[in-house]
Each structure stands twice: as structure tokens, then as C-alpha cells.
Design a protein around this motif. Structure first.
Motif, PDB file in Angstrom:
ATOM      1  N   TRP A  46      39.913  27.533  34.335  1.00 58.12           N
ATOM      2  CA  TRP A  46      39.538  28.208  33.088  1.00 58.12           C
ATOM      3  C   TRP A  46      39.742  27.198  31.968  1.00 58.12           C
ATOM      4  O   TRP A  46      40.866  26.813  31.659  1.00 58.12           O
ATOM      5  CB  TRP A  46      40.379  29.477  32.853  1.00 58.12           C
ATOM      6  N   GLY A  66      37.035  33.268  35.031  1.00 60.02           N
ATOM      7  CA  GLY A  66      36.404  34.255  34.160  1.00 60.02           C
ATOM      8  C   GLY A  66      34.983  34.512  34.628  1.00 60.02           C
ATOM      9  O   GLY A  66      34.529  33.954  35.645  1.00 60.02           O
ATOM     10  N   ALA A  67      34.265  35.346  33.865  1.00 59.51           N
ATOM     11  CA  ALA A  67      32.864  35.628  34.204  1.00 59.51           C
ATOM     12  C   ALA A  67      31.966  34.454  33.811  1.00 59.51           C
ATOM     13  O   ALA A  67      30.963  34.180  34.451  1.00 59.51           O
ATOM     14  CB  ALA A  67      32.413  36.896  33.482  1.00 59.51           C
ATOM     15  N   GLY A  68      32.343  33.775  32.744  1.00 63.68           N
ATOM     16  CA  GLY A  68      31.521  32.675  32.247  1.00 63.68           C
ATOM     17  C   GLY A  68      31.816  31.376  32.988  1.00 63.68           C
ATOM     18  O   GLY A  68      32.939  31.159  33.466  1.00 63.68           O
ATOM     19  N   LEU A  92      36.770  44.182  34.443  1.00 67.04           N
ATOM     20  CA  LEU A  92      36.339  43.295  33.342  1.00 67.04           C
ATOM     21  C   LEU A  92      35.164  43.941  32.591  1.00 67.04           C
ATOM     22  O   LEU A  92      35.092  43.911  31.364  1.00 67.04           O
ATOM     23  CB  LEU A  92      35.922  41.938  33.918  1.00 67.04           C
ATOM     24  N   ARG A 224      29.581  34.070  23.762  1.00 68.96           N
ATOM     25  CA  ARG A 224      30.145  32.749  23.499  1.00 68.96           C
ATOM     26  C   ARG A 224      29.802  32.329  22.073  1.00 68.96           C
ATOM     27  O   ARG A 224      28.717  32.648  21.567  1.00 68.96           O
ATOM     28  CB  ARG A 224      29.568  31.703  24.465  1.00 68.96           C
ATOM     29  N   HIS A 272      38.841  36.201  21.012  1.00 68.14           N
ATOM     30  CA  HIS A 272      38.343  36.070  22.400  1.00 68.14           C
ATOM     31  C   HIS A 272      39.207  36.911  23.348  1.00 68.14           C
ATOM     32  O   HIS A 272      39.857  36.381  24.270  1.00 68.14           O
ATOM     33  CB  HIS A 272      38.311  34.606  22.853  1.00 68.14           C
ATOM     34  N   SER A 275      37.434  41.262  26.816  1.00 66.13           N
ATOM     35  CA  SER A 275      37.839  41.653  28.167  1.00 66.13           C
ATOM     36  C   SER A 275      38.381  40.416  28.863  1.00 66.13           C
ATOM     37  O   SER A 275      37.808  39.334  28.763  1.00 66.13           O
ATOM     38  CB  SER A 275      36.693  42.300  28.938  1.00 66.13           C
TER      39      SER A 275
HETATM   40  C1  OXD Z   1      35.036  35.231  30.618  1.00 71.42           C
HETATM   41  C2  OXD Z   1      35.698  35.305  29.346  1.00 71.42           C
HETATM   42  O1  OXD Z   1      34.030  34.538  30.723  1.00 71.42           O
HETATM   43  O2  OXD Z   1      36.854  35.771  29.306  1.00 71.42           O
HETATM   44  O3  OXD Z   1      35.502  35.897  31.568  1.00 71.42           O
HETATM   45  O4  OXD Z   1      35.147  34.942  28.313  1.00 71.42           O
END
Ligand code: OXD
Ligand code: NDP
Length: 309
Positions: A46, A66-68, A92, A224, A272, A275
Motif C-alpha cells: 500500500w 486496497g481496491a486501487g 469496503l 483519487r 482519505h 472506506s
Molecule cells: C483503496 C483506498 O484503494 O483505500 O482501497 O483508497
């Protein structure tokens, strides 16, 4: 065979503990402690320091915590030839949905303005908006965008979404591709950005896009910071085409103290935190993927290198 966690915040030890208490047979290290880098097969990352992945010659795959995954593609020293996975997690998505709903209701009912008035002892009722009168547009109808869209539709908003490809979702009008972006924007009183940050989406929240929104539209960016052209948002709030914005993500995080967002009344900032990957729900999928890799099975939640998300 071992796993390394590389992140620069203070969460490494809690992730390490959570993985080891879920499966005590796993060897997990913080990148900051002594460990044999040749033995590491998986890096959980991360916002890792650029270049840190070069120290691991035998990685089988990389897992975003994370998701990104934008921060992985931005590191030109990352081993992009190996598989990359990301977090796809119901919790999430629910957390994101609750955050967006809270922001929208706060905006419709003017709650943070009342808080400011309270500190100045000002008694000033202002007109409020109703859910039934508001059209919400979601940029990105992926795992998170779909959850947000469906939950908003359930409470009575008119909801539409825009993605690369069309979706079949009950009560949600689907738009796709560049040709359908403007008709989608024209009907979005509130615009929520839940796109991944890629070459195609960088700077998408700009003056051309804002000019297609209805007058007094409201922006929520929870994706983002790189999606937004900050100065264009300032101009469109100042010329009153956009009534305000809620932002959770920024070009630089934490946001530098001299950035104009801090003192902008029409912008509500969160750090940020819309979630956040939860160890209880995410650790099982990390361990499952590790076991799949060892068993030679395909990994879950793979990222497309071509698409960048
Ligand atoms: C994600 C974030 O990408 O927390 O999970 O931004
Ligand atoms: P997904 O990959 O599941 O969904 C992405 C969606 O965006 C898909 O619907 C995709 O279309 C669409 N999309 C991608 N590129 C384009 C494009 N060029 N034009 C049109 N549509 C496009 O991602 P998630 O829903 O899991 O997450 C979205 C983002 O949310 C993450 O990348 C991350 O940046 C952010 N995030 C923020 C958090 C926070 O706390 N603020 C927490 C977690 C995530 P299609 O379906 O057709 O492929």
C-alpha cells in the motif's frame, strides 16, 4: 516461502498480527525488520516506497492492500510482469456507500453550514433539498460504484452510472464510453467519482466536464486526487456553476497546509478515509490467494495490466 508487507503508515504490525492469527503457519514480515528477501513470494503493498520491490527477486505476485492499484503502476521499478491482485470486498463497498450517503444528506440538508452558523451564534434557516428531486450520477460502476448506486436508488434517488461498458442494474440507468459521457453529466445534480486512476481517467474532473453538469451541481470525489483538476473546481465554484464539493482524496496526501482547499467554505474535506480495508474481511482473501498460488490455482481479484484497473 514468505510474505512481506510494505507500507509507510503505522498499520504494518496490525496487518501482520491479523494474518498470523488467521493462519499461524504463514511467515509474514514487515519490510522494516530483518528477513530473507530471496524467500519472499508475495508482497502486500500500500503506497510502498518507490524502488522497494526491486529488492525481492522471487516474487510470484503483488497484492494491493486496497481496491486501487494506481500507486503500483506509478512505480516504474515495480515488477509488472507478475500478476497483481487487489482488494474486492463487500465491507469496503458498504463503507463507501455509507460515506457517500452521509455526504449527500449533509449537502441536501445543509448540516455543515448550520455547524458553522452555530459557532457564530447565527440563527438562519435555509431551504433544503429532497431526495426525490435529486439525480445522482456515479462515474465508475465497478464494485464500489455499483454498491453506492444501488443503495442510493433504494433510498429514493434517481441514479445513473457511467462506465467503460454498459451494465444491467435495476433502477439505474447505464451510460458507457466517451460518447455517452455528456448526456450522463447533463442529468447529474450530484456527481460522485468512483473511477480507478488510469491514463484515461487522470484529470477527468476538469472544466470541460464541469461545464456539462447542471447549474448548481455538487461534486463528490472519493476515488483519487489525480482525477481532479483542483483549479478548475475552484473556478467552477467561484463562478457558481458548481455549488460545492466533498473531497476525500488529493494529489498529495496529507494535503499540504498551504493548499487552497483548506480555507474554501464550499469544500468539505475528509482525510482519505471514506472506506478503509478492514483486516477482518480482507485477511481471509489474502490468505486464500496465497494458498491458491501455492496450489497452482488461478488467483482471485486479478488486475488487468492493459486496462490499468
Ligand atoms: C483503496 C483506498 O484503494 O483505500 O482501497 O483508497
Ligand atoms: P472497479 O475496478 O471495480 O471499477 C472501476 C469502474 O470504473 C468500472 O465500472 C469501469 O468500467 C469504470 N472505468 C474505468 N476506466 C474507465 C474509463 N476510462 N471510462 C469509463 N469508465 C471507466 O473499482 P472499484 O469500484 O473497486 O474502486 C474504484 C476506485 O475507488 C479505486 O480504484 C480507488 O481509487 C477508489 N477507492 C477509494 C477509497 C477511499 O477511501 N476514498 C477506498 C477504496 C477505493 P467497466 O465496469 O466497464 O470496466
Amino acid at each position: 516461502m514468505s510474505i512481506v508487507i510494505i507500507r509507510q503508515d503505522d498499520k504494518i504490525e496490525s496487518w501482520k498480527k491479523a494474518i498470523q492469527s488467521y493462519d499461524a503457519t504463514l511467515e509474514v514480515y514487515s519490510y522494516l525488520e530483518p528477513h530473507d528477501k530471496e524467500k519472499v513470494e508475495v508482497a502486500l503493498v500500500w503506497k510502498h516506497p518507490r524502488g522497494s520491490l526491486k529488492e525481492y527477486p522471487n516474487l510470484a505476485y503483488l497484492a494491493s492492500m486496497g481496491a486501487g492499484v494506481d500507486f503500483i503502476f506509478e512505480d516504474n521499478t515495480a515488477p509488472l510482469a507478475i500478476p497483481i491482485t487487489r482488494v474486492v470486498d463487500r465491507q469496503l463497498a458498504i463503507d463507501m456507500s455509507e460515506h457517500v450517503l452521509a455526504l449527500i444528506l449533509n449537502y441536501l440538508k445543509g448540516l455543515d453550514t448550520y455547524k458553522v452558523n452555530q459557532t457564530k451564534k447565527i440563527w438562519k434557516p435555509t431551504p433544503y433539498k429532497r431526495i426525490a428531486d435529486v439525480r445522482v450520477g456515479i462515474l465508475g460502476l465497478g464494485v464500489l460504484g455499483t454498491q453506492v448506486a444501488q443503495d442510493l436508488a433504494k433510498v429514493g434517488f434517481t441514479v445513473q452510472g457511467w462506465a467503460n461498458t454498459h451494465k444491467e442494474l435495476q433502477n439505474i440507468k447505464s451510460y458507457a464510453g466517451k460518447n455517452e459521457l455528456n448526456p450522463f453529466l447533463n442529468k447529474s445534480d450530484i456527481l460522485v467519482c468512483l473511477l480507478p486512476l488510469t491514463e484515461a481517467t487522470t484529470g477527468i474532473l476538469n472544466k470541460q466536464l464541469f461545464s456539462q453538469l447542471p447549474k448548481n451541481a455538487y461534486l463528490i470525489n472519493v476515488a483519487r486526487g489525480g482525477h481532479l483538476v483542483d483549479q478548475d473546481l475552484r473556478d467552477f465554484i467561484n463562478n457558481q456553476h458548481i455549488s460545492g464539493a466533498s473531497l476525500d482524496v488529493y494529489h498529495e496526501e496529507p494535503l499540504p497546509k498551504d493548499h487552497f482547499f483548506w480555507n474554501f467554505d464550499e469544500i468539505l474535506m475528509t482525510p482519505h478515509h471514506a472506506s478503509v480495508s478492514d483486516t477482518n474481511s480482507v485477511v481471509p482473501q489474502i490468505v486464500e490467494n496465497y494458498q491458491r498460488m501455492q496450489a497452482g490455482l488461478p488467483l482471485l481479484n486479478l488486475v488487468s495490466k492493459n486496462k490499468g484497473y
